[in-house]
Write an enzyme that holds these catalytic residues in place. Structure first.
Site, PDB file in Angstrom:
ATOM      1  N   LYS A   1      55.201  44.505  48.281  1.00  0.00           N
ATOM      2  CA  LYS A   1      55.275  45.581  47.299  1.00  0.00           C
ATOM      3  C   LYS A   1      56.739  46.019  47.186  1.00  0.00           C
ATOM      4  O   LYS A   1      57.518  45.881  48.122  1.00  0.00           O
ATOM      5  CB  LYS A   1      54.419  46.787  47.707  1.00  0.00           C
ATOM      6  CG  LYS A   1      52.949  46.489  47.854  1.00  0.00           C
ATOM      7  CD  LYS A   1      52.154  47.730  48.212  1.00  0.00           C
ATOM      8  CE  LYS A   1      51.979  48.647  47.024  1.00  0.00           C
ATOM      9  NZ  LYS A   1      51.047  49.768  47.323  1.00  0.00           N
TER      10      LYS A   1
ATOM     11  N   GLU B   1      30.987  38.322  32.083  1.00  0.00           N
ATOM     12  CA  GLU B   1      30.294  37.659  30.977  1.00  0.00           C
ATOM     13  C   GLU B   1      31.210  36.587  30.394  1.00  0.00           C
ATOM     14  O   GLU B   1      32.339  36.892  29.981  1.00  0.00           O
ATOM     15  CB  GLU B   1      29.930  38.668  29.878  1.00  0.00           C
ATOM     16  CG  GLU B   1      29.031  39.794  30.358  1.00  0.00           C
ATOM     17  CD  GLU B   1      29.776  40.860  31.134  1.00  0.00           C
ATOM     18  OE1 GLU B   1      29.273  41.285  32.200  1.00  0.00           O
ATOM     19  OE2 GLU B   1      30.872  41.256  30.706  1.00  0.00           O
TER      20      GLU B   1
ATOM     21  N   ASP C   1      44.977  43.145  45.085  1.00  0.00           N
ATOM     22  CA  ASP C   1      44.611  43.449  43.701  1.00  0.00           C
ATOM     23  C   ASP C   1      45.216  42.434  42.734  1.00  0.00           C
ATOM     24  O   ASP C   1      44.561  41.988  41.787  1.00  0.00           O
ATOM     25  CB  ASP C   1      45.076  44.853  43.317  1.00  0.00           C
ATOM     26  CG  ASP C   1      44.330  45.943  44.065  1.00  0.00           C
ATOM     27  OD1 ASP C   1      43.155  45.723  44.428  1.00  0.00           O
ATOM     28  OD2 ASP C   1      44.922  47.018  44.299  1.00  0.00           O
ATOM     29  N   LYS C   2      46.469  42.075  42.968  1.00  0.00           N
ATOM     30  CA  LYS C   2      47.115  41.118  42.074  1.00  0.00           C
ATOM     31  C   LYS C   2      46.516  39.719  42.259  1.00  0.00           C
ATOM     32  O   LYS C   2      46.442  38.941  41.309  1.00  0.00           O
ATOM     33  CB  LYS C   2      48.626  41.103  42.334  1.00  0.00           C
ATOM     34  CG  LYS C   2      49.438  40.273  41.363  1.00  0.00           C
ATOM     35  CD  LYS C   2      49.103  40.555  39.914  1.00  0.00           C
ATOM     36  CE  LYS C   2      49.310  41.991  39.488  1.00  0.00           C
ATOM     37  NZ  LYS C   2      48.877  42.206  38.066  1.00  0.00           N
TER      38      LYS C   2
ATOM     39  N   ASP D   1      43.361  44.468  53.065  1.00  0.00           N
ATOM     40  CA  ASP D   1      42.800  45.399  52.083  1.00  0.00           C
ATOM     41  C   ASP D   1      41.910  44.643  51.100  1.00  0.00           C
ATOM     42  O   ASP D   1      42.154  43.470  50.805  1.00  0.00           O
ATOM     43  CB  ASP D   1      43.907  46.103  51.285  1.00  0.00           C
ATOM     44  CG  ASP D   1      44.738  47.035  52.141  1.00  0.00           C
ATOM     45  OD1 ASP D   1      44.213  48.081  52.554  1.00  0.00           O
ATOM     46  OD2 ASP D   1      45.920  46.720  52.381  1.00  0.00           O
ATOM     47  N   ALA D   2      40.929  45.350  50.560  1.00  0.00           N
ATOM     48  CA  ALA D   2      40.102  44.773  49.505  1.00  0.00           C
ATOM     49  C   ALA D   2      40.907  44.685  48.211  1.00  0.00           C
ATOM     50  O   ALA D   2      41.810  45.494  47.958  1.00  0.00           O
ATOM     51  CB  ALA D   2      38.848  45.618  49.291  1.00  0.00           C
TER      52      ALA D   2
ATOM     53  N   GLU E   1      35.753  39.603  35.988  1.00  0.00           N
ATOM     54  CA  GLU E   1      36.287  40.467  37.040  1.00  0.00           C
ATOM     55  C   GLU E   1      36.226  39.718  38.375  1.00  0.00           C
ATOM     56  O   GLU E   1      35.370  38.857  38.575  1.00  0.00           O
ATOM     57  CB  GLU E   1      35.469  41.756  37.157  1.00  0.00           C
ATOM     58  CG  GLU E   1      35.169  42.440  35.848  1.00  0.00           C
ATOM     59  CD  GLU E   1      36.388  43.063  35.199  1.00  0.00           C
ATOM     60  OE1 GLU E   1      37.364  43.343  35.915  1.00  0.00           O
ATOM     61  OE2 GLU E   1      36.367  43.264  33.978  1.00  0.00           O
TER      62      GLU E   1
ATOM     63  N   PHE F   1      54.433  44.014  59.441  1.00  0.00           N
ATOM     64  CA  PHE F   1      53.512  43.779  58.314  1.00  0.00           C
ATOM     65  C   PHE F   1      53.116  42.305  58.368  1.00  0.00           C
ATOM     66  O   PHE F   1      53.470  41.516  57.513  1.00  0.00           O
ATOM     67  CB  PHE F   1      54.206  44.140  57.006  1.00  0.00           C
ATOM     68  CG  PHE F   1      53.353  44.018  55.758  1.00  0.00           C
ATOM     69  CD1 PHE F   1      51.992  43.728  55.814  1.00  0.00           C
ATOM     70  CD2 PHE F   1      53.930  44.191  54.509  1.00  0.00           C
ATOM     71  CE1 PHE F   1      51.230  43.613  54.664  1.00  0.00           C
ATOM     72  CE2 PHE F   1      53.183  44.081  53.343  1.00  0.00           C
ATOM     73  CZ  PHE F   1      51.837  43.798  53.417  1.00  0.00           C
TER      74      PHE F   1
ATOM     75  N   ASP G   1      41.597  45.477  24.481  1.00  0.00           N
ATOM     76  CA  ASP G   1      42.316  45.986  25.653  1.00  0.00           C
ATOM     77  C   ASP G   1      43.574  45.166  25.889  1.00  0.00           C
ATOM     78  O   ASP G   1      44.616  45.708  26.285  1.00  0.00           O
ATOM     79  CB  ASP G   1      41.438  45.901  26.906  1.00  0.00           C
ATOM     80  CG  ASP G   1      40.494  47.071  27.035  1.00  0.00           C
ATOM     81  OD1 ASP G   1      40.741  48.111  26.402  1.00  0.00           O
ATOM     82  OD2 ASP G   1      39.487  46.946  27.764  1.00  0.00           O
TER      83      ASP G   1
ATOM     84  N   LYS H   1      40.482  38.622  30.292  1.00  0.00           N
ATOM     85  CA  LYS H   1      39.920  38.963  28.981  1.00  0.00           C
ATOM     86  C   LYS H   1      40.487  38.059  27.900  1.00  0.00           C
ATOM     87  O   LYS H   1      41.706  37.928  27.778  1.00  0.00           O
ATOM     88  CB  LYS H   1      40.208  40.424  28.648  1.00  0.00           C
ATOM     89  CG  LYS H   1      39.509  41.407  29.576  1.00  0.00           C
ATOM     90  CD  LYS H   1      39.866  42.844  29.252  1.00  0.00           C
ATOM     91  CE  LYS H   1      39.155  43.810  30.215  1.00  0.00           C
ATOM     92  NZ  LYS H   1      39.546  45.201  29.980  1.00  0.00           N
TER      93      LYS H   1
ATOM     94  N   ARG I   1      43.352  46.942  38.997  1.00  0.00           N
ATOM     95  CA  ARG I   1      43.857  48.131  39.681  1.00  0.00           C
ATOM     96  C   ARG I   1      45.378  48.236  39.638  1.00  0.00           C
ATOM     97  O   ARG I   1      45.951  49.160  40.219  1.00  0.00           O
ATOM     98  CB  ARG I   1      43.376  48.157  41.139  1.00  0.00           C
ATOM     99  CG  ARG I   1      41.943  48.610  41.256  1.00  0.00           C
ATOM    100  CD  ARG I   1      41.627  49.195  42.623  1.00  0.00           C
ATOM    101  NE  ARG I   1      41.824  48.259  43.714  1.00  0.00           N
ATOM    102  CZ  ARG I   1      41.076  48.264  44.819  1.00  0.00           C
ATOM    103  NH1 ARG I   1      40.086  49.134  44.937  1.00  0.00           N
ATOM    104  NH2 ARG I   1      41.304  47.396  45.774  1.00  0.00           N
ATOM    105  N   LYS I   2      46.027  47.293  38.949  1.00  0.00           N
ATOM    106  CA  LYS I   2      47.489  47.359  38.849  1.00  0.00           C
ATOM    107  C   LYS I   2      47.909  47.374  37.375  1.00  0.00           C
ATOM    108  O   LYS I   2      48.835  46.685  36.973  1.00  0.00           O
ATOM    109  CB  LYS I   2      48.108  46.168  39.596  1.00  0.00           C
ATOM    110  CG  LYS I   2      47.974  46.304  41.113  1.00  0.00           C
ATOM    111  CD  LYS I   2      48.762  47.489  41.627  1.00  0.00           C
ATOM    112  CE  LYS I   2      48.541  47.753  43.113  1.00  0.00           C
ATOM    113  NZ  LYS I   2      47.271  48.477  43.377  1.00  0.00           N
TER     114      LYS I   2
ATOM    115  N   LYS J   1      39.201  40.748  23.054  1.00  0.00           N
ATOM    116  CA  LYS J   1      39.178  42.047  23.730  1.00  0.00           C
ATOM    117  C   LYS J   1      40.475  42.800  23.404  1.00  0.00           C
ATOM    118  O   LYS J   1      41.564  42.418  23.836  1.00  0.00           O
ATOM    119  CB  LYS J   1      39.063  41.885  25.245  1.00  0.00           C
ATOM    120  CG  LYS J   1      37.643  41.654  25.758  1.00  0.00           C
ATOM    121  CD  LYS J   1      37.032  40.374  25.308  1.00  0.00           C
ATOM    122  CE  LYS J   1      35.694  40.104  25.997  1.00  0.00           C
ATOM    123  NZ  LYS J   1      35.063  38.878  25.475  1.00  0.00           N
TER     124      LYS J   1
ATOM    125  N   HIS K   1      49.411  40.264  46.974  1.00  0.00           N
ATOM    126  CA  HIS K   1      48.755  41.566  47.070  1.00  0.00           C
ATOM    127  C   HIS K   1      47.296  41.407  46.657  1.00  0.00           C
ATOM    128  O   HIS K   1      46.995  40.723  45.681  1.00  0.00           O
ATOM    129  CB  HIS K   1      49.470  42.567  46.155  1.00  0.00           C
ATOM    130  CG  HIS K   1      48.938  43.957  46.273  1.00  0.00           C
ATOM    131  ND1 HIS K   1      47.780  44.363  45.645  1.00  0.00           N
ATOM    132  CD2 HIS K   1      49.403  45.044  46.937  1.00  0.00           C
ATOM    133  CE1 HIS K   1      47.557  45.627  45.914  1.00  0.00           C
ATOM    134  NE2 HIS K   1      48.527  46.070  46.704  1.00  0.00           N
TER     135      HIS K   1
END
Length: 395
Positions: free
Chosen positions: A185, A72, A33-34, A262-263, A59, A254, A295, A289, A268-269, A293, A31
């Protein structure tokens, strides 16, 4: 139960009192995003291997054959960013035009700078490990539930959705279903019952899978093979009944997937990476990260605390939240919600236990969970969403 049939699945019109439906989704390694999450973690992995004290916030973004990494990174040895990206895309399964994307033909843009000195000075410069501050402000959550097992302590919907995507990857990589392609998915809906303060999963209401495939496979064969070799091997039989709906590739074809379709973008997941919608999320992604961090590290610690409370028999499910200010070691707040499932303990008493038993300072979290090494393990099993959300500190 009053239901109506629509094509090959049921739409529930009325559920019994105290019953409800809840759904979670997951995505496969191809996918878009993944794929970007994995690239960011692969770069983090490489940085931590050459410098365990590396400061990384990476990123990734991709569309078609164009990939870019930005962020960074401060470390004491160089790493080959372009090679890491191409190897990751290759490992995900995009190995030629016949797979929709050829890792050899992708272009990699690099926009990487060192961590801002002001952040470094606020967080760790001239500070002991115990005094290390949070890398940024924010709030993080951890969740655990024994609704269906006492090992994973994960919501059933999230666990099954994640396992389905893992199973499709296993079937593709073993070539048992060689016509599968990397992008996929899943979505699993479960019927639950409220039993006092507890929630009990009763049955799987529906399973949805959309998987990329070679052009030569016919839809009937695809649906039959995915149902028999993926769905029925992953979903425990006790949760399936005659009303369970199997939706496999409802769009039928598919063939084109991944970044060609897709971009993709890191982060995003975040619901897939945590609890499938059962718990709130502070908004910060994990991928790319380093453990300074919060997060990432504090979210892992909240999960660790939540699992500890459930494992200790103090409650059946629980949510833990923590919040921080940049540069400060001690958290601004800690919150515990047992959803009324506490075993002789109020939430106030559970919070007192947490404060006595766990140290939420970032430097102490890194030491207790051995995150400078364990993050490498998490990054290296990045194909698995469950690895990200169940492996220690999640185990």
């Amino acid at each position: 139960m009053n239901s109506k049939k629509y094509e090959n699945y049921y739409v529930e019109e009325v559920l019994p009192k105290d019953h409800f439906l809840f759904a979670s989704e997951s995505v496969g390694e191809g996918h878009p995003d993944k794929l970007c999450d994995q690239i960011s973690d692969a770069i983090l992995d490489a940085c931590l291997r050459v410098d365990p004290n590396a400061k990384v916030a990476c990123e990734s973004v991709a569309k078609g054959t164009q990939f870019m990494i930005l962020g960074e990174i401060t470390l004491n040895k160089p790493v080959n960013y372009e090679g890491i990206v191409k190897n990751l895309v290759k490992d995900a399964g995009f190995t030629g035009k016949d797979k929709g994307l050829d890792y050899r033909n992708i272009d990699v843009g690099i926009v990487i700078e060192r961590q801002a000195p002001e952040i470094a000075n606020a967080v760790f410069v001239k500070k002991s490990e115990e005094e290390q501050g949070a890398g940024d402000q924010g709030l993080m959550f951890g969740y655990a539930t024994n609704e269906w097992d006492n090992v994973t302590l994960m919501p059933l919907t999230h666990y099954l959705a994640s396992r389905l995507c893992e199973k499709l990857s296993e079937l593709r990589r073993s070539k048992e279903l060689a016509w599968l392609r990397p992008d996929c998915k899943s979505q699993v809906t479960v019927e639950y019952k409220r039993d006092g303060s507890k929630i009990v999963p009763l049955r799987v209401h529906s399973i949805l899978i959309s998987t990329q495939h070679d052009p030569g496979i016919d839809i009937d064969t695809l649906r039959r093979e995915v149902t028999e070799k993926a769905i029925k091997t992953v979903i425990p039989e006790k949760y399936l009944d005659e009303r369970t709906s199997f939706l496999v590739n409802p769009s039928k074809s598919f063939v084109v997937g991944g970044t060609v379709a897709d971009a993709g973008l890191t982060g995003r997941k975040i619901i897939v990476d945590t609890y499938g919608g059962w718990a709130p999320h502070g908004g910060g992604a994990f991928s790319g990260k380093d453990p300074s961090k919060v997060d990432r590290s504090a979210a892992y610690y909240c999960r660790y605390v939540a699992k500890s409370l459930v494992h200790a028999g103090l409650c059946d499910r629980v949510l833990v939240q923590v919040s921080y200010a940049i540069g400060m070691a001690d958290p601004l707040s800690i919150y515990v919600d047992s959803y009324g499932t506490g075993k002789g303990k109020s939430d106030t008493e559970l919070l007192a236990i947490v404060k006595r038993s766990f140290d939420f300072r970032p430097g102490e979290i890194i030491k207790e969970l051995d995150l400078k090494l364990s993050l490498i393990h998490i990054c290296r099993c990045r194909r698995s969403t469950l690895c990200r959300s169940r492996w220690s500190p999640y185990h």
